[in-house]
Design an enzyme around this catalytic site. Structure first.
Site, PDB file in Angstrom:
ATOM      1  N   LYS A  47      29.133  31.396  23.132  1.00 36.89           N
ATOM      2  CA  LYS A  47      29.961  33.144  22.738  1.00 36.89           C
ATOM      3  C   LYS A  47      31.353  33.122  23.086  1.00 36.89           C
ATOM      4  CE  LYS A  47      28.252  35.350  26.921  1.00 36.89           C
ATOM      5  NZ  LYS A  47      27.268  36.026  27.429  1.00 36.89           N
ATOM      6  N   ARG A 140      21.456  47.815  29.047  1.00 34.92           N
ATOM      7  CA  ARG A 140      22.829  47.684  28.198  1.00 34.92           C
ATOM      8  C   ARG A 140      22.045  48.111  26.927  1.00 34.92           C
ATOM      9  NH1 ARG A 140      25.987  42.206  30.808  1.00 34.92           N
ATOM     10  NH2 ARG A 140      25.009  41.152  28.713  1.00 34.92           N
ATOM     11  N   TYR A 271      58.479  38.004  42.330  1.00 41.03           N
ATOM     12  CA  TYR A 271      58.460  39.666  42.385  1.00 41.03           C
ATOM     13  C   TYR A 271      57.689  39.721  44.002  1.00 41.03           C
ATOM     14  CZ  TYR A 271      59.245  39.224  38.093  1.00 41.03           C
ATOM     15  OH  TYR A 271      59.760  39.313  36.161  1.00 41.03           O
ATOM     16  N   MET A 320      54.241  37.146  35.222  1.00 44.46           N
ATOM     17  CA  MET A 320      53.723  37.090  33.764  1.00 44.46           C
ATOM     18  C   MET A 320      53.505  35.603  33.159  1.00 44.46           C
ATOM     19  SD  MET A 320      54.400  38.730  30.239  1.00 44.46           S
ATOM     20  CE  MET A 320      54.570  40.607  30.969  1.00 44.46           C
TER      21      MET A 320
HETATM   22  C1  LIG Z   1      26.214  35.709  27.844  1.00 44.09           C
HETATM   23  C2  LIG Z   1      24.987  35.677  27.671  1.00 44.09           C
HETATM   24  C3  LIG Z   1      24.098  34.188  28.650  1.00 44.09           C
HETATM   25  C4  LIG Z   1      24.852  33.473  29.152  1.00 44.09           C
HETATM   26  O1  LIG Z   1      24.782  33.596  30.485  1.00 44.09           O
HETATM   27  P1  LIG Z   1      24.973  32.024  31.326  1.00 44.09           P
HETATM   28  O2  LIG Z   1      25.221  32.883  33.182  1.00 44.09           O
HETATM   29  O3  LIG Z   1      27.077  31.786  31.104  1.00 44.09           O
HETATM   30  O4  LIG Z   1      24.100  31.296  31.509  1.00 44.09           O
HETATM   31  C5  LIG Z   1      22.355  34.528  28.122  1.00 44.09           C
HETATM   32  N1  LIG Z   1      21.913  35.635  26.915  1.00 44.09           N
HETATM   33  C6  LIG Z   1      23.158  36.801  27.123  1.00 44.09           C
HETATM   34  C7  LIG Z   1      22.533  37.673  26.678  1.00 44.09           C
HETATM   35  C8  LIG Z   1      23.844  36.998  27.422  1.00 44.09           C
HETATM   36  O5  LIG Z   1      25.103  37.542  26.956  1.00 44.09           O
END
Ligand SMILES: *Cc1c(COP(=O)(O)O)cnc(C)c1O
Length: 386
Positions: A47, A140, A271, A320
């Site tokens: 992802k 969630r 800055y 930036m």
């Molecule tokens: C992002 C995610 C993972 C991967 O988690 P890691 O800690 O990066 O291995 C697994 N399952 C779900 C549902 C996630 O959202």
């Protein structure tokens, strides 16, 4: 390892700001983790553009390393993999309320189902391959335990009718503590038992992401979902490094020194002058800033970069587009390579060290690398999956 990160011969021809992704490292990391969790299978989580590393290339490398499935958040991410010709099973688990499940089914994408409503929507465009998600305490998405009985009963009915196939049952840990993990596992076990009573026989049960997959065999079931470990960063907040786990960071963030100047004792840099030179010294300007994902919160936090084989402290405020590094009395020149983070075996700081310097996690450091930074791939992927 199937490949090594070698500097390109002509540094001047390389992008000004570059994230070099070593696909051999991705393949290696997945192989290390697949060996560790066997006989459980590995779903490589790609992802968010493979945590900033490039989804399609990393998916292929992960499959070559032994992953048998791919995981993404949303359907668009899954479709990107299919459009690139990747045929491995892909699961997407976080949906827009109007997500087009028909397209998912047509593309052979497995749908993570987190509610009774999503189950009906999947069935309506079926035959759909689904993974039912139980909320074991993360709060969630996922079906709440109070609704699980009804959802699995309905899923069994729909499966009997041939409009869905329950490929998996899954959940996600809160990464809170071992006690909370144990409590979540207990909820998961109850949910699995309930599903079995309803007549469901999923191929894969899965709850572990990198952290639990690595340290807790009881959490592995038939499948683990490995995100951060794929990219060679640590999932642990307790000081266990990626190197301790045999993992190699896949991403090297590099650029070249854009300017060099000698300053007097007392000179302020960047800055708000939060830093002043304590002695005459040489400052090198690095053309990467928070627009490129360098955390402004790392200002004054002890972050370092590698220039000329030596680690150098970042000084003053990160801006930036740029930040300043104190190189002391060394002869550093405009055009010299700067490695912001990479493989510690090369002497470079790690993304995990940058995370510690800025009060965040390595996940965020690599994922938020900005659009001005070019991605370059190193290494070839072995095997037939590419
Ligand atoms: C992002 C995610 C993972 C991967 O988690 P890691 O800690 O990066 O291995 C697994 N399952 C779900 C549902 C996630 O959202």
């Amino acid at each position: 390892m199937t490949s090594v990160a070698e500097p390109a011969p002509d540094a001047a021809a390389r992008p000004f700001r570059e994230a070099v992704v070593d696909l051999g490292a991705v393949e290696h990391n997945v192989r290390v983790l697949a060996d560790r969790v066997a006989p459980a299978e590995v779903m490589a989580v790609v992802k968010a553009n493979a945590y900033g590393h490039g989804a399609v290339a990393c998916a292929r490398a992960a499959l070559a390393g032994g992953a048998t499935r791919l995981g993404v958040a949303d359907l668009d991410e899954a479709l990107e993999l299919r459009e690139a010709g990747i045929e491995a099973p892909v699961l997407a688990w976080l949906h827009d309320p109007d997500a087009d499940f028909g397209r998912a089914v047509a593309s052979g994408i497995e749908i993570g189902v987190s509610s009774a409503g999503q189950l009906e929507r999947a069935a309506a465009v079926g035959p759909a391959r689904v993974h039912l998600k139980i909320d074991t305490g993360l709060s969630r998405n996922g079906v709440p335990e109070s609704e699980w009985h009804d959802v699995v009963a309905r899923a069994a009915e729909l499966e009997h009718a041939g409009v869905i196939s329950v490929v998996g049952i899954f959940s996600h840990f809160a990464n809170t503590s071992r006690d909370v993990d144990a409590a979540q596992l207990a909820v998961f076990e109850r949910a699995l038992a309930e599903a079995e009573r309803a007549g469901l026989r999923p191929d894969v049960r899965h709850i572990a992401s990198s952290e639990q997959a690595i340290r807790d065999p009881r959490s592995r079931y038939e499948l683990v979902r490995i995100g951060i470990g794929t990219y060679g960063l640590t999932p642990f907040g307790d000081g266990t490094t990626a190197a301790d786990l045999g993992l190699t960071p896949a991403m090297t963030l590099r650029t070249r020194v854009a300017a060099v100047r000698r300053v007097e004792e007392g000179a302020g840099a960047s800055y708000a002058h939060i830093w002043h030179a304590e002695r005459p010294t040489t400052l090198a300007l690095v053309p990467l800033g928070y627009a490129d994902g360098i955390p402004r919160h790392a200002s004054g936090g002890g972050a370092e970069v590698l220039i000329g084989g030596t680690r150098r402290p970042v000084v003053g405020r990160i801006a930036m587009d740029q930040f300043v590094v104190d190189v002391g009395d060394d002869a550093i020149s405009v055009g010299d390579e700067v490695v912001v983070f990479g493989d510690p075996a090369t002497g470079a700081p790690t993304a995990d060290e940058w995370a510690a310097a800025s009060g965040t996690i390595g996940y965020e450091i690599v994922t938020r690398i900005g659009p001005r930074v070019g991605r370059t791939y190193l290494g070839t992927v072995s095997g037939g999956a590419a």
